[in-house]
Design a protein around this motif. Structure first.
Motif, mmCIF file in Angstrom:
data_model
loop_
_atom_site.group_PDB
_atom_site.id
_atom_site.type_symbol
_atom_site.label_atom_id
_atom_site.label_comp_id
_atom_site.label_asym_id
_atom_site.label_seq_id
_atom_site.Cartn_x
_atom_site.Cartn_y
_atom_site.Cartn_z
ATOM 1 N N GLU A 34 0.795 -1.226 0.000
ATOM 2 C CA GLU A 34 0.000 0.000 0.000
ATOM 3 C C GLU A 34 0.830 1.280 0.000
ATOM 4 N N ASN A 35 2.103 1.237 0.398
ATOM 5 C CA ASN A 35 2.945 2.438 0.372
ATOM 6 C C ASN A 35 3.961 2.425 -0.769
ATOM 7 N N ALA A 36 3.898 1.428 -1.615
ATOM 8 C CA ALA A 36 4.824 1.333 -2.746
ATOM 9 C C ALA A 36 4.431 2.340 -3.825
ATOM 10 N N LYS A 37 5.420 2.776 -4.575
ATOM 11 C CA LYS A 37 5.171 3.658 -5.717
ATOM 12 C C LYS A 37 5.080 2.851 -7.016
ATOM 13 N N SER A 38 5.748 1.681 -7.017
ATOM 14 C CA SER A 38 5.710 0.825 -8.196
ATOM 15 C C SER A 38 5.835 -0.635 -7.776
ATOM 16 N N VAL A 39 5.093 -1.496 -8.472
ATOM 17 C CA VAL A 39 5.066 -2.928 -8.160
ATOM 18 C C VAL A 39 5.107 -3.707 -9.468
ATOM 19 N N MET A 40 5.977 -4.707 -9.512
ATOM 20 C CA MET A 40 5.993 -5.622 -10.647
ATOM 21 C C MET A 40 5.258 -6.893 -10.227
ATOM 22 N N GLN A 49 -3.291 -16.066 -7.863
ATOM 23 C CA GLN A 49 -3.856 -15.067 -8.766
ATOM 24 C C GLN A 49 -3.372 -13.660 -8.403
ATOM 25 N N THR A 50 -3.093 -12.842 -9.441
ATOM 26 C CA THR A 50 -2.587 -11.485 -9.209
ATOM 27 C C THR A 50 -3.448 -10.381 -9.808
ATOM 28 N N ALA A 51 -4.385 -10.713 -10.678
ATOM 29 C CA ALA A 51 -5.194 -9.678 -11.338
ATOM 30 C C ALA A 51 -5.914 -8.768 -10.338
ATOM 31 N N PRO A 52 -6.524 -9.289 -9.257
ATOM 32 C CA PRO A 52 -7.167 -8.386 -8.298
ATOM 33 C C PRO A 52 -6.178 -7.402 -7.646
ATOM 34 N N LEU A 53 -4.960 -7.852 -7.418
ATOM 35 C CA LEU A 53 -3.926 -6.950 -6.884
ATOM 36 C C LEU A 53 -3.622 -5.842 -7.880
ATOM 37 N N ALA A 54 -3.478 -6.221 -9.149
ATOM 38 C CA ALA A 54 -3.195 -5.238 -10.194
ATOM 39 C C ALA A 54 -4.290 -4.179 -10.244
ATOM 40 N N GLU A 55 -5.543 -4.623 -10.218
ATOM 41 C CA GLU A 55 -6.669 -3.683 -10.271
ATOM 42 C C GLU A 55 -6.626 -2.703 -9.093
ATOM 43 N N LYS A 56 -6.369 -3.227 -7.908
ATOM 44 C CA LYS A 56 -6.334 -2.394 -6.706
ATOM 45 C C LYS A 56 -5.169 -1.400 -6.769
ATOM 46 N N LEU A 57 -4.008 -1.862 -7.218
ATOM 47 C CA LEU A 57 -2.840 -0.987 -7.346
ATOM 48 C C LEU A 57 -3.094 0.114 -8.368
ATOM 49 N N GLN A 68 -6.006 1.341 -9.297
ATOM 50 C CA GLN A 68 -6.988 2.279 -8.738
ATOM 51 C C GLN A 68 -6.339 3.270 -7.784
ATOM 52 N N LYS A 69 -5.295 2.824 -7.065
ATOM 53 C CA LYS A 69 -4.597 3.686 -6.102
ATOM 54 C C LYS A 69 -3.538 4.557 -6.772
ATOM 55 N N GLY A 70 -3.346 4.400 -8.082
ATOM 56 C CA GLY A 70 -2.356 5.193 -8.798
ATOM 57 C C GLY A 70 -0.926 4.696 -8.636
ATOM 58 N N ILE A 71 -0.772 3.458 -8.209
ATOM 59 C CA ILE A 71 0.559 2.870 -8.039
ATOM 60 C C ILE A 71 0.985 2.267 -9.383
ATOM 61 N N GLY A 72 2.224 2.507 -9.789
ATOM 62 C CA GLY A 72 2.736 1.976 -11.051
ATOM 63 C C GLY A 72 2.744 0.460 -11.035
ATOM 64 N N VAL A 73 2.171 -0.147 -12.068
ATOM 65 C CA VAL A 73 2.096 -1.611 -12.167
ATOM 66 C C VAL A 73 2.876 -2.054 -13.406
ATOM 67 N N TYR A 74 3.766 -3.006 -13.190
ATOM 68 C CA TYR A 74 4.615 -3.533 -14.253
ATOM 69 C C TYR A 74 4.462 -5.049 -14.342
#
Length: 183
Positions: A37-43, A53-61, A63-69
């Motif tokens: 929750e405090n990360a700026k970017s997550v791969m 499964q990771t898709a729900p994490l991606a969606e949440k990240l 939505q929070k404006g966190i960079g997803v890679y």
């Protein structure tokens, strides 16, 4: 020993019902969220072969404006991390695994979420054997976090000098800090 362990873990993952996989994945996502929750970017990785499964994490990240890679295979055992703005920016790539289609390459990510077949309590990771993640992690300085079902955490995995350990393992039972076991 590695091949035998790979085979056993693949079999155990395949034996999980869809309902159990979804339930465990939801529990794992809840535990790992506290680390993100405090990360700026997550791969992340695009789950396949019965992985967490990771898709729900991606969606949440997202939505929070966190960079997803997500990783994109370049060939010759190498991959790169590419930013996405939506899950629709993933398309089948190498080995049929979803990969990003964009062009924004990550310099580094605060947290790198890894798949694997088995993990030791000290953070050793057993993948499919191609070494993509080990080569990628060599030049990365983020926090390496594995997502796994609890049965994938074993006492010991044979390691080689090029194997890169993870810092934490998150299962349906909670977060395991591997540093304690490494000391």
């Amino acid at each position: 020993m590695k091949d035998e362990l790979r085979s056993r873990m693949k079999k155990q993952r395949r034996a999980l019902s869809k309902e159990m996989r979804e339930r465990f994945s939801t529990q794992i996502q809840e535990h790992v969220w506290l680390l993100l929750e405090n990360a700026k970017s997550v791969m992340l990785y695009a789950d396949n072969f019965g992985e967490v499964q990771t898709a729900p994490l991606a969606e949440k990240l997202l939505q929070k404006g966190i960079g997803v890679y997500y990783p994109r295979v370049l060939g010759e055992g190498k991959m790169e991390a590419v930013r996405i703005a939506a899950l629709s920016e993933l398309a089948p790539g190498a080995m049929g695994i979803l990969e990003p289609v964009g062009n924004e390459i990550a310099r580094d990510a605060d947290v790198i979420i890894l798949p694997g077949l088995a993990f030791s309590k000290a953070g050793a990771r057993l993948g499919f054997g191609a070494g993509y993640y080990d080569r990628f992690l060599e030049n990365s300085c983020g926090r390496f976090v594995a997502l796994a079902y609890s049965f994938q955490v074993v006492d010991e995995i044979p390691v080689q000098p090029h194997d890169i350990p993870v810092h934490m393992i998150v299962t349906e039972n909670g977060v395991h800090d591997c540093k304690e076991a490494q000391e």
